[in-house]
Design an enzyme around this catalytic site. Structure first.
Site, PDB file in Angstrom:
ATOM      1  N   ASP A 137      16.915   8.449 -32.350  1.00  0.00           N
ATOM      2  CA  ASP A 137      15.546   8.095 -31.932  1.00  0.00           C
ATOM      3  C   ASP A 137      14.868   9.272 -31.229  1.00  0.00           C
ATOM      4  O   ASP A 137      13.693   9.565 -31.455  1.00  0.00           O
ATOM      5  CB  ASP A 137      15.605   6.872 -31.010  1.00  0.00           C
ATOM      6  CG  ASP A 137      14.231   6.289 -30.712  1.00  0.00           C
ATOM      7  OD1 ASP A 137      13.350   6.369 -31.593  1.00  0.00           O
ATOM      8  OD2 ASP A 137      14.036   5.768 -29.600  1.00  0.00           O
ATOM      9  N   ARG A 182      -2.186   5.861 -38.936  1.00  0.00           N
ATOM     10  CA  ARG A 182      -1.446   5.962 -37.664  1.00  0.00           C
ATOM     11  C   ARG A 182       0.063   5.869 -37.863  1.00  0.00           C
ATOM     12  O   ARG A 182       0.822   6.016 -36.915  1.00  0.00           O
ATOM     13  CB  ARG A 182      -1.908   4.847 -36.718  1.00  0.00           C
ATOM     14  CG  ARG A 182      -3.372   4.966 -36.261  1.00  0.00           C
ATOM     15  CD  ARG A 182      -3.759   3.739 -35.447  1.00  0.00           C
ATOM     16  NE  ARG A 182      -2.858   3.575 -34.312  1.00  0.00           N
ATOM     17  CZ  ARG A 182      -2.533   2.374 -33.782  1.00  0.00           C
ATOM     18  NH1 ARG A 182      -3.028   1.258 -34.284  1.00  0.00           N
ATOM     19  NH2 ARG A 182      -1.721   2.308 -32.757  1.00  0.00           N
ATOM     20  N   LYS A 183       0.494   5.581 -39.084  1.00  0.00           N
ATOM     21  CA  LYS A 183       1.935   5.376 -39.331  1.00  0.00           C
ATOM     22  C   LYS A 183       2.616   6.685 -39.738  1.00  0.00           C
ATOM     23  O   LYS A 183       2.156   7.373 -40.655  1.00  0.00           O
ATOM     24  CB  LYS A 183       2.150   4.344 -40.439  1.00  0.00           C
ATOM     25  CG  LYS A 183       1.606   2.977 -40.109  1.00  0.00           C
ATOM     26  CD  LYS A 183       1.803   2.041 -41.292  1.00  0.00           C
ATOM     27  CE  LYS A 183       0.947   0.810 -41.153  1.00  0.00           C
ATOM     28  NZ  LYS A 183       0.968  -0.043 -42.358  1.00  0.00           N
TER      29      LYS A 183
END
Ligand SMILES: CCCCC/C=C\C/C=C\C/C=C\C/C=C\CCCC(=O)SCCNC(=O)CCNC(=O)[C@H](O)C(C)(C)COP(=O)(O)OP(=O)(O)OC[C@H]1O[C@@H](n2cnc3c(N)ncnc32)[C@H](O)[C@@H]1OP(=O)(O)O
Length: 222
Positions: A137, A182-183
């Site tokens: 992450d 926005r992705k």
């Protein structure tokens, strides 16, 4: 770094200001005595590739605010002393997350050299899957931040293929696959240094936060 950040309107502060602020904080992504020979060799290899500008070494601080140019802009100085970036939460070298990241801006790629320490244990002798998720992450997140600005993880999907021995060194290799509005879609592989063992593979979706609001405003409105 300045160019990337300026592109996304992150900072109107000068690079020199940011650098002098950043210099006051310890950079945890520099070699220490807990790093194994394998970690050192890999680090040297990437440092060499930084010389022509293809790759950039990313400094790492214990507080996320220190990574942001013009950090004082967000006025979170009071809280910042009490918090730590999760993978930098241990004071003793070598027991937790030892890692260093390198960015390849033209390939929209971030790699992380990761040496999990004994306090990250899951099954005896192996890294906890949560620690693997954290480093994935963080690496993917770092990549998304440098490519798209302020983002948050919306989805992270991991397939664990082979356990990671504690004290070994793995290469976390992430890249941006696609940006749709926005992705930001990214993917990642975690492999042994020789590339022969695939430890984990992941896909992720990060959402770019509304650039008209400050990071602090967005955090407090949720
Ligand atoms: C930590 C910062 C450090 C900064 C350091 C900088 C550089 C350092 C370099 C190295 C790296 C160091 C650190 C690593 C950095 C980061 C790692 C940590 C990251 C995290 O650990 S972060 C915590 C976990 N994360 C959350 O706590 C998020 C909770 N969540 C939300 O806060 C909202 O959910 C949000 C904001 C995600 C979206 O909310 P929103 O209101 O802005 O947007 P909205 O919902 O409208 O979605 C817009 C469009 O995305 C689609 N969409 C949304 N979510 C989806 C999903 N899950 N799956 C599929 N599609 C999804 C919608 O369907 C819509 O699609 P469409 O437009 O097509 O309809």
């Amino acid at each position: 770094l300045l160019k990337t950040c300026s592109l996304h309107g992150i900072s109107t502060f000068s690079f020199q200001t940011w650098l002098s602020q950043a210099r006051q904080s310890k950079d945890y992504a520099l070699p220490n005595s807990s790093w194994s020979q394998g970690m050192m060799d890999l680090y040297s290899r990437f440092l060499e590739m930084c010389k022509d500008g293809t790759w950039k070494r990313i400094p790492s601080y214990s507080n996320s605010i220190d990574h942001i140019p013009g950090k004082a802009f967000w006025c979170v100085c009071k809280e910042r002393k009490e918090t730590r970036l999760f993978p930098r939460n241990m004071d003793t070298e070598g027991v937790g997350f030892e890692y260093a990241m390198f960015l390849n801006p033209s390939e929209k790629r971030m790699v992380c050299l990761f040496q999990p320490g004994p306090y990250l244990e899951g099954h005896p002798g192996f890294a906890h899957g949560g620690s693997t998720a954290t480093i994935i992450d963080s690496t993917i997140g770092g990549c998304a931040i440098f490519v798209a600005g302020r983002v948050m993880t919306a989805n992270l999907s991991i397939n664990y293929r082979n356990p990671i021995p504690l004290g070994s060194v793995v290469l976390v290799d992430s890249k941006v696959d696609q940006v749709e509005g926005r992705k930001v879609f990214l993917s990642c592989q975690v492999r042994s240094i020789d590339g022969q063992t695939l430890h984990a593979e992941a896909t992720a979706l990060f959402i770019r936060l509304d650039s008209t609001k400050s990071l602090q405003q967005q955090m407090s409105s949720q």
